[in-house]
Enzyme design. Sequence first.
Site, PDB file in Angstrom:
ATOM      1  CG  ASP A  13      -1.816  -1.571   1.151  1.00  0.00           C
ATOM      2  OD1 ASP A  13      -2.378  -1.570   0.224  1.00  0.00           O
ATOM      3  OD2 ASP A  13      -1.772  -1.851   2.325  1.00  0.00           O
ATOM      4  CG  HIS A  41      -2.784  -1.391  -7.926  1.00  0.00           C
ATOM      5  ND1 HIS A  41      -2.628  -2.650  -7.934  1.00  0.00           N
ATOM      6  CD2 HIS A  41      -2.863  -0.834  -9.210  1.00  0.00           C
ATOM      7  CE1 HIS A  41      -2.720  -3.290  -9.086  1.00  0.00           C
ATOM      8  NE2 HIS A  41      -2.935  -2.093  -9.861  1.00  0.00           N
TER       9      HIS A  41
END
Length: 428
Positions: A13, A41
Amino acid sequence: MPGIVLIGAQWGDEGKGKATDLIGTKVDYVARFNGGNNAGHSVVVGDESYALHLLPSGIINPNLTPVIGNGVVVDPEVLFEEIDGLESRGIDCSHLKVSEAAHIIAPYHRTLDKVTERFLGKHKIGTTGRGIGPAYADKINRVGIRVHDLFNADHLHDKVEASLHQKNQMLVKLYNRRPIDVDQTTEELLKLGERLKPYVANTGLILNKALDEGKTVLFEGAQATMLDVDHGTYPFVTSSNPTAGGACTGTGVGPTKITRVIGVSKAYVTRVGEGPFPTELLDESGEWLRQQGHEFGVTTGRPRRCGWFDAVVNRYASQVNGLTDIVLTKLDVLTGLKEIPICVAYDVDGERHDDMPTDQAAFAAAKPIYETMPGWDEDISDCHSFDELPATCQAYVKRLEELSGCRISAIGTGPQRDHVIQINSLVD
């Protein structure tokens, strides 16, 4: 022949999607090499935001070829959902190439993932429940189903039967569940194969030919260094190799064709799921970072655990991956803090450790040793050069660079695509 690997340098992340999109405007191919749809994402283009899980970030750019390599485990149902979602918004996905040697996530992999996590109880790993681990386990146990297996009914039936032989025993006798029907599963997979077939190709051949012709290939890693099954915080890891070496095994491209390795790091650290996290903040500072940084999982929606920047982790990532550059993201999130701590080493049972402990028990016991840098109040999202940043912000970035042992070549200063400062070129 530029082969560029882009990986996460922390626990995932980090903003790899934005970095990939930034670099992707200058490359010809973007290839994913590991993981599956457990890797969420976001890519922001103008006023549009695209949440991707399985497709390469480069799918948004019509001028390059997006590739899903052999190291990825592919859930066809999720792939089609993403394709349909993008095409409904005017994004053409017909140029996508999927490796014929990639392994498939079948419905029974998802079932096994969920029931196993429930069975483990307090010993659970904290998976996303999307079948990633069971699919990779089948790959290693040599009972996996690959993309090219979906195109021959008799062959596929034999593969499914072999794969389910042991699984059904486990489901019935260990988990008290119904067995999975071989014929029904085969039919479902055959239908998925029919739709998948137009995208299927020998991607290893395509990528090697492209590199030999002098074209630029970006190898996009999912998850991150600290989740690597070999080099991460085992057993609280993913089931693949998100580190730079995985780019070669996950695409069929040799290591001598890799010319650059770029690591992506947040200006702080986050983690999802179980496992040790030395700089984790369980107080109002952690909640502040979570809210300011909108730290909730793209795939699961789970709140991410937040902590201060860990330079020990970044040094380790530089070593394991052979990083040539770092892209530092979400620097803007720290705006408004009077002081910003940086973890420079660990205290393990009263002894200082400047490097990552290989013993996970020691890592779990590690307490961060901090040094503190002054913060800044100015909005940095409109800064377009490093010199425009506040002096204390510049000092913070330079200190992270020094502690990480790798140059910082780009800085994310906000959520938009143009909220970035490029210090060094990322594409030779």
